[in-house]
Write a protein that holds these residues in place. Sequence first.
Motif, PDB file in Angstrom:
ATOM      1  N   TYR A  26      34.534   5.026  -2.132  1.00  0.00           N
ATOM      2  CA  TYR A  26      33.320   5.516  -2.774  1.00  0.00           C
ATOM      3  C   TYR A  26      32.384   4.372  -3.157  1.00  0.00           C
ATOM      4  CZ  TYR A  26      30.579   9.159  -4.969  1.00  0.00           C
ATOM      5  OH  TYR A  26      29.584  10.045  -5.265  1.00  0.00           O
ATOM      6  N   VAL A  30      28.463   4.249  -2.199  1.00  0.00           N
ATOM      7  CA  VAL A  30      27.398   4.078  -3.187  1.00  0.00           C
ATOM      8  C   VAL A  30      26.538   2.867  -2.858  1.00  0.00           C
ATOM      9  CG1 VAL A  30      26.962   3.520  -5.615  1.00  0.00           C
ATOM     10  CG2 VAL A  30      28.599   5.306  -5.025  1.00  0.00           C
ATOM     11  N   THR A  40      26.025   6.198   4.203  1.00  0.00           N
ATOM     12  CA  THR A  40      26.560   6.541   2.886  1.00  0.00           C
ATOM     13  C   THR A  40      27.313   7.864   2.891  1.00  0.00           C
ATOM     14  OG1 THR A  40      25.979   6.883   0.548  1.00  0.00           O
ATOM     15  CG2 THR A  40      24.418   7.703   2.159  1.00  0.00           C
ATOM     16  N   TRP A 156      22.229   9.652 -11.754  1.00  0.00           N
ATOM     17  CA  TRP A 156      23.461   8.880 -11.531  1.00  0.00           C
ATOM     18  C   TRP A 156      23.702   7.920 -12.697  1.00  0.00           C
ATOM     19  CZ3 TRP A 156      26.510  11.165  -8.607  1.00  0.00           C
ATOM     20  CH2 TRP A 156      26.166  11.666  -7.347  1.00  0.00           C
ATOM     21  N   PHE A 182      29.181   1.150 -10.485  1.00  0.00           N
ATOM     22  CA  PHE A 182      28.306   2.240 -10.051  1.00  0.00           C
ATOM     23  C   PHE A 182      27.048   2.299 -10.920  1.00  0.00           C
ATOM     24  CE2 PHE A 182      31.979   5.058  -8.281  1.00  0.00           C
ATOM     25  CZ  PHE A 182      32.047   4.237  -7.158  1.00  0.00           C
TER      26      PHE A 182
END
Length: 206
Positions: A26, A30, A40, A156, A182
Amino acid sequence: MTDYFAQVWAGLKATSMLELSANISYLISVWLANRNSVHTWWTGIIGVVLFGLLFFQGQLYADVTLQLFYIVTSIYGWWVWARGGKDHQELPITRVSALQLLTCFGLGVLVTLGYGWLLHRFTNASYPFIDSIVMAGSVIAQLMLMNRKLENWLFWIIVDIVAVPLYATKGWYFTSGVYILFLLNAIWGQYTWWQLYRNQSKREAL
């Protein structure tokens, strides 16, 4: 304080292969989203399948539901980014209106309260309302990302701020640390996409 860091270190050493694989997959997805790369999507599908298994083990059922949503929208987003623009060309970055943005925030609050109550009432879910913030915010952010909306990064950022302490309480210190990355990526993604949007607008104006 020493005991806390010792606990964190023990948690990191106990990181499972499932958790490690989910995060690496992941994280790549990202980073590619930040780069505005269509790749992505397929890398993200691998990550969300692995995260779905991890969250099921941890009784974070809102997050399990979210991973199923991610799989469907990732397949669709993959197609939209590649072929959903004018004359089936690559989809450009666009923006939502102020009213649409406020509506998304309002819907996010309603979904959080509603789904959180359902989980609290009918399941043994851990932190149902906090977990539901992550789910609701991620759904909105994913839909915006899928349609290449600049404001997806704002949601996000909210999701990552909530997710970092949530996953730490489950002992998933590696995942919590990755979500800090992230968060930084989302902040940088907002800046990167803004620059891309401005350059795109200048080209269209010529």
